[in-house]
Design a protein around this motif. Structure first.
Motif, PDB file in Angstrom:
ATOM      1  N   ALA A 190      62.076   8.284  18.832  1.00 35.36           N
ATOM      2  CA  ALA A 190      60.855   7.849  17.946  1.00 35.36           C
ATOM      3  C   ALA A 190      60.278   6.477  18.824  1.00 35.36           C
ATOM      4  N   THR A 191      59.302   6.734  19.636  1.00 38.30           N
ATOM      5  CA  THR A 191      58.869   5.630  20.229  1.00 38.30           C
ATOM      6  C   THR A 191      58.190   4.488  19.677  1.00 38.30           C
ATOM      7  N   PRO A 192      57.479   4.785  18.461  1.00 33.45           N
ATOM      8  CA  PRO A 192      56.928   3.937  17.674  1.00 33.45           C
ATOM      9  C   PRO A 192      57.826   2.760  17.240  1.00 33.45           C
TER      10      PRO A 192
ATOM     11  N   ALA B  43      57.501  17.047  20.976  1.00 33.37           N
ATOM     12  CA  ALA B  43      56.305  17.298  21.072  1.00 33.37           C
ATOM     13  C   ALA B  43      55.717  16.723  22.493  1.00 33.37           C
ATOM     14  N   SER B  44      56.411  15.889  23.011  1.00 30.58           N
ATOM     15  CA  SER B  44      55.802  15.248  24.185  1.00 30.58           C
ATOM     16  C   SER B  44      55.770  16.019  25.371  1.00 30.58           C
ATOM     17  N   PRO B  45      54.613  16.352  26.081  1.00 29.99           N
ATOM     18  CA  PRO B  45      54.403  17.033  27.063  1.00 29.99           C
ATOM     19  C   PRO B  45      55.313  16.787  28.324  1.00 29.99           C
ATOM     20  N   PHE B  46      55.300  15.392  28.645  1.00 28.30           N
ATOM     21  CA  PHE B  46      55.976  14.917  29.765  1.00 28.30           C
ATOM     22  C   PHE B  46      57.547  15.277  29.675  1.00 28.30           C
ATOM     23  N   SER B  47      57.996  14.919  28.184  1.00 25.61           N
ATOM     24  CA  SER B  47      59.323  15.248  28.035  1.00 25.61           C
ATOM     25  C   SER B  47      59.569  16.948  28.297  1.00 25.61           C
TER      26      SER B  47
ATOM     27  N   LEU C  45      59.266  -0.193  29.383  1.00 23.30           N
ATOM     28  CA  LEU C  45      58.065   0.467  28.926  1.00 23.30           C
ATOM     29  C   LEU C  45      58.068   1.065  27.571  1.00 23.30           C
ATOM     30  N   GLY C  46      59.255   1.443  27.114  1.00 23.88           N
ATOM     31  CA  GLY C  46      59.638   1.964  26.021  1.00 23.88           C
ATOM     32  C   GLY C  46      58.957   3.691  25.709  1.00 23.88           C
ATOM     33  N   LYS C  47      58.776   4.218  27.054  1.00 27.22           N
ATOM     34  CA  LYS C  47      58.348   5.379  26.925  1.00 27.22           C
ATOM     35  C   LYS C  47      59.073   6.606  27.015  1.00 27.22           C
ATOM     36  N   ILE C  48      58.957   7.486  26.842  1.00 23.83           N
ATOM     37  CA  ILE C  48      59.841   8.918  26.931  1.00 23.83           C
ATOM     38  C   ILE C  48      58.789   9.742  27.959  1.00 23.83           C
ATOM     39  N   PRO C  49      59.592  10.551  28.791  1.00 24.59           N
ATOM     40  CA  PRO C  49      60.846  10.524  28.972  1.00 24.59           C
ATOM     41  C   PRO C  49      61.582   9.452  29.813  1.00 24.59           C
ATOM     42  N   THR C  50      62.789   9.287  29.519  1.00 29.15           N
ATOM     43  CA  THR C  50      63.628   8.401  30.175  1.00 29.15           C
ATOM     44  C   THR C  50      64.917   9.035  30.427  1.00 29.15           C
TER      45      THR C  50
ATOM     46  N   ILE D  78      44.722  11.361  20.714  1.00 27.47           N
ATOM     47  CA  ILE D  78      45.545  11.657  19.512  1.00 27.47           C
ATOM     48  C   ILE D  78      45.884  10.270  19.130  1.00 27.47           C
ATOM     49  N   TYR D  79      46.314   9.325  20.028  1.00 27.07           N
ATOM     50  CA  TYR D  79      46.694   7.940  19.580  1.00 27.07           C
ATOM     51  C   TYR D  79      45.570   6.974  19.011  1.00 27.07           C
ATOM     52  N   GLU D  80      44.412   7.429  19.338  1.00 24.87           N
ATOM     53  CA  GLU D  80      43.087   6.704  18.814  1.00 24.87           C
ATOM     54  C   GLU D  80      43.355   6.541  17.280  1.00 24.87           C
TER      55      GLU D  80
ATOM     56  N   TYR E 105      62.663   6.787  35.180  1.00 22.31           N
ATOM     57  CA  TYR E 105      61.221   6.947  34.638  1.00 22.31           C
ATOM     58  C   TYR E 105      60.377   6.840  35.759  1.00 22.31           C
ATOM     59  N   ASP E 106      59.031   7.398  35.519  1.00 23.40           N
ATOM     60  CA  ASP E 106      58.541   8.145  34.447  1.00 23.40           C
ATOM     61  C   ASP E 106      58.852   9.534  34.745  1.00 23.40           C
ATOM     62  N   SER E 107      58.121  10.543  34.224  1.00 25.62           N
ATOM     63  CA  SER E 107      58.596  11.986  34.149  1.00 25.62           C
ATOM     64  C   SER E 107      58.764  12.421  35.638  1.00 25.62           C
ATOM     65  N   ARG E 108      57.503  12.005  36.513  1.00 28.06           N
ATOM     66  CA  ARG E 108      57.520  12.267  37.993  1.00 28.06           C
ATOM     67  C   ARG E 108      58.759  11.949  38.666  1.00 28.06           C
TER      68      ARG E 108
ATOM     69  N   CYS F 193      47.181  15.294  30.376  1.00 32.45           N
ATOM     70  CA  CYS F 193      47.970  14.911  29.098  1.00 32.45           C
ATOM     71  C   CYS F 193      47.680  13.420  28.791  1.00 32.45           C
ATOM     72  N   ASP F 194      47.621  12.729  29.709  1.00 39.03           N
ATOM     73  CA  ASP F 194      47.527  11.147  29.346  1.00 39.03           C
ATOM     74  C   ASP F 194      46.248  11.125  28.556  1.00 39.03           C
ATOM     75  N   ALA F 195      45.068  11.898  28.905  1.00 38.73           N
ATOM     76  CA  ALA F 195      43.667  11.667  28.341  1.00 38.73           C
ATOM     77  C   ALA F 195      43.817  12.146  26.814  1.00 38.73           C
ATOM     78  N   ALA F 196      44.460  13.459  26.966  1.00 39.26           N
ATOM     79  CA  ALA F 196      44.566  14.084  25.464  1.00 39.26           C
ATOM     80  C   ALA F 196      45.537  13.552  24.444  1.00 39.26           C
ATOM     81  N   ILE F 197      46.326  12.628  25.126  1.00 40.47           N
ATOM     82  CA  ILE F 197      47.355  11.724  24.266  1.00 40.47           C
ATOM     83  C   ILE F 197      46.529  10.455  23.803  1.00 40.47           C
ATOM     84  N   LEU F 198      45.791  10.084  24.491  1.00 44.74           N
ATOM     85  CA  LEU F 198      44.953   9.075  24.094  1.00 44.74           C
ATOM     86  C   LEU F 198      44.032   9.287  23.053  1.00 44.74           C
TER      87      LEU F 198
HETATM   88  N1  LIG Z   1      53.493   8.666  32.859  1.00 47.93           N
HETATM   89  C1  LIG Z   1      54.599   8.799  31.884  1.00 47.93           C
HETATM   90  C2  LIG Z   1      53.777   9.099  30.679  1.00 47.93           C
HETATM   91  C3  LIG Z   1      54.890   9.108  29.416  1.00 47.93           C
HETATM   92  C4  LIG Z   1      54.094   9.007  28.059  1.00 47.93           C
HETATM   93  O1  LIG Z   1      52.816   8.511  27.881  1.00 47.93           O
HETATM   94  N2  LIG Z   1      55.165   9.276  27.025  1.00 47.93           N
HETATM   95  C5  LIG Z   1      54.530   9.057  25.748  1.00 47.93           C
HETATM   96  C6  LIG Z   1      54.907  10.380  24.952  1.00 47.93           C
HETATM   97  S1  LIG Z   1      54.345  11.679  25.179  1.00 47.93           S
HETATM   98  C7  LIG Z   1      55.084   7.874  25.045  1.00 47.93           C
HETATM   99  O2  LIG Z   1      56.129   7.501  25.459  1.00 47.93           O
HETATM  100  N3  LIG Z   1      54.054   7.126  24.428  1.00 47.93           N
HETATM  101  C8  LIG Z   1      54.734   5.843  23.663  1.00 47.93           C
HETATM  102  C9  LIG Z   1      54.103   4.666  24.206  1.00 47.93           C
HETATM  103  O3  LIG Z   1      53.089   4.846  24.830  1.00 47.93           O
HETATM  104  O4  LIG Z   1      54.373   3.559  23.852  1.00 47.93           O
HETATM  105  C10 LIG Z   1      55.351   9.952  32.371  1.00 47.93           C
HETATM  106  O5  LIG Z   1      55.087  10.713  33.037  1.00 47.93           O
HETATM  107  O6  LIG Z   1      56.415  10.057  31.809  1.00 47.93           O
END
Ligand SMILES: N[C@@H](CCC(=O)N[C@@H](CS)C(=O)NCC(=O)O)C(=O)O
Length: 200
Positions: free
Chosen positions: A32-34, A8-12, A46-51, A109-111, A61-64, A102-107
């Motif tokens: 599952a990042t959580p 479901a992750s758009p960056f992934s 940072l514990g973020k995906i994609p990695t 959802i995360y709220e 990382y990050d996606s770019r 995507c960052d803004a839309a994800i925030l």
């Molecule tokens: N700037 C990062 C954003 C990555 C990002 O925000 N990934 C989200 C999933 S869509 C994530 O890992 N969230 C978990 C967290 O923030 O702890 C990129 O382009 O890779």
């Protein structure tokens, strides 16, 4: 190469679609990042995906960063960033805009996902949604054109719109006819879109 990712992750999905387009093999590892999995944290503090874990064992990382790495190893005939500095910067700008939306839309959802109801702060959500709205309006007026090849901007927009279709159906399409029609035009050029776009 291995990719910590979530479907479901758009960056992934941006990275997965680009790797597919460049015909680069990628083993995807649903993550599952959580849960803060130890192998993800070892690869990315940072514990973020994609990695990405490259064949050398190096992690990116990050996606770019990953997109540029894939572009670099794909060889001269395949590329998702143009060579000319101006064209390349324009593609990178489209990617930055789509990723920022995507960052803004994800925030948004995360709220609700990660905060308790008594701490929800609507002005903060509104501020994020304003970024989404302005960004989409800009993209609707200036959608990235299709040329001979697909580029990173196309994959970023395809992931963004796939994410909106998944998480915000009916909340972004009205009055944005060009954007609403864009996924179908993209799919004509990238038939695996239905399979690889953000989904649960
Ligand atoms: N700037 C990062 C954003 C990555 C990002 O925000 N990934 C989200 C999933 S869509 C994530 O890992 N969230 C978990 C967290 O923030 O702890 C990129 O382009 O890779």
């Amino acid at each position: 190469m291995k990719l910590f990712y979530a479907p479901a992750s758009p960056f992934s999905t941006k990275v997965v679609m680009a790797a597919h387009y460049l015909r680069l093999g990628l083993d995807v590892m649903p993550t599952a990042t959580p849960d803060n999995p130890a192998d993800l944290l070892a690869a990315n503090p940072l514990g973020k995906i994609p990695t990405l874990v490259a064949d050398s064992g190096e992690t990116y990382y990050d996606s770019r960063t990953i997109m540029h790495y894939l572009n670099g190893i794909a060889g001269d005939d395949a590329r998702i960033y143009p060579r000319s500095p101006e064209k390349r910067a324009a593609v990178e700008r489209t990617e930055a805009l789509c990723d920022g939306i995507c960052d803004a839309a994800i925030l948004v959802i995360y709220e609700k996902r990660f905060r308790t109801p008594e701490t929800w702060h609507q002005p903060w959500v509104d501020r994020q949604w304003d970024k989404v709205r302005r960004g989409l309006d800009h993209l609707d007026a200036h959608p990235p054109a299709f040329g001979k090849r697909l580029n990173a901007g196309h994959f970023a927009l395809a992931s963004l719109l796939g994410y909106l279709m998944l998480r915000f159906p009916g909340q972004w399409e009205e009055h944005r006819v060009r954007l609403a029609n864009w996924p179908a035009a993209f799919e004509e050029r990238f038939p695996d879109y239905a399979r690889l776009r953000p989904q649960v």
